[in-house]
Design an enzyme around this catalytic site. Sequence first.
Site, mmCIF file in Angstrom:
data_model
loop_
_atom_site.group_PDB
_atom_site.id
_atom_site.type_symbol
_atom_site.label_atom_id
_atom_site.label_comp_id
_atom_site.label_asym_id
_atom_site.label_seq_id
_atom_site.Cartn_x
_atom_site.Cartn_y
_atom_site.Cartn_z
ATOM 1 N N ASP A 288 45.629 -8.668 43.056
ATOM 2 C CA ASP A 288 44.510 -8.086 42.294
ATOM 3 C C ASP A 288 44.069 -6.753 42.906
ATOM 4 O O ASP A 288 43.795 -5.793 42.192
ATOM 5 C CB ASP A 288 43.305 -9.049 42.268
ATOM 6 C CG ASP A 288 43.536 -10.214 41.316
ATOM 7 O OD1 ASP A 288 44.268 -10.047 40.323
ATOM 8 O OD2 ASP A 288 42.983 -11.309 41.568
ATOM 9 N N LYS B 112 41.977 -19.645 41.886
ATOM 10 C CA LYS B 112 42.443 -18.705 42.918
ATOM 11 C C LYS B 112 42.073 -19.147 44.336
ATOM 12 O O LYS B 112 42.803 -18.899 45.278
ATOM 13 C CB LYS B 112 41.892 -17.304 42.653
ATOM 14 C CG LYS B 112 42.483 -16.648 41.408
ATOM 15 C CD LYS B 112 41.985 -15.232 41.259
ATOM 16 C CE LYS B 112 42.430 -14.646 39.927
ATOM 17 N NZ LYS B 112 42.080 -13.236 39.778
#
Length: 283
Positions: free
Chosen positions: A105, A69
């Site tokens: 997220d 990420k």
Amino acid sequence: MIQPVQTDLFAVIGHPVAHSLSPTMMNAVFRNLGIPAVYLALDADSLEDDLRTLAAVGFRGLSVTIPHKESALRLAAEVDETAAAIGAVNTLRLQDGKWEGRNTDWIGAVEALKRETPLRSKKALVIGAGGAARAVAYGLKHEGASTTITNRTLSRGEDLARALQCELVPLETLAGLGDGHGFDLVVQCTSVGLAGRDSVLPLPDSFLVPGMVAMDIVYRPVWTPFLRSAAQRGCRVVKGYEMLLHQGVAQLEWWLEQTIPDQGGLQIMRSALEKALVHDSQD
Ligand code: ATR
């Protein structure tokens, strides 16, 4: 050059990625909504070359997971302010031959919690200071919740609290206070409870009080020690896979530029996840 013609390609890219539930969830909704696309799991140990290859092959969108990420944030041609503030990109979209990055997220966490409780002006506690805690704390602040961080390693907690301008309370202080300390909701963002990891709760059970909303970001197993205690103590429980589900819906909506309906969309994804997780517990 070789490219797909009648089917759009999407994938989750990570390492390890073999047990990802995203293909199950995404392919179920593609099938149900009649979207001509497939979603694969791709194991990659470094992103740089792979992103070039996947763009050339014609992948339209990627979910990015551990450990990529942060490198996705660096490698994307363009990222939005939110992903930059969180310091991680979990979603890439190919636009004019270049990868654009976003973070969904935080949206996943917020949407999952909002279905249980409004967040504005609520007193929220985030346990943990890793990447997941950062996305959750960002989301809570964004929704106007008064957000406090606590973490085993105080210095990491301080760094996160400073970066997002949240309160910080040492874990030992909270443990000593017991009885919820006025928090309306608690999100467990450490790796405690993850299958095969430490299962000792970072806070005593007495901290959990009836009516408090408790969410765990760990979704394997579904009933983590934290969620079990929370349910036993009368908290309103939000399961970890709800965050996975809602971050996935946000990815789809960005990739496809269409709204994913609850009926026939989100519900199908949730059933696919629940079915896979039941199988899990029978292993
Ligand atoms: P990620 O980026 O995936 O969230 P991470 O950076 O490794 O993962 O963060 C894991 C979090 O779980 C950290 O907040 C970690 O606390 P420390 O900063 O003290 O390491 C927390 N954590 C892991 N095991 C823990 C345990 N047994 N008790 C309490 N906290 C724990």
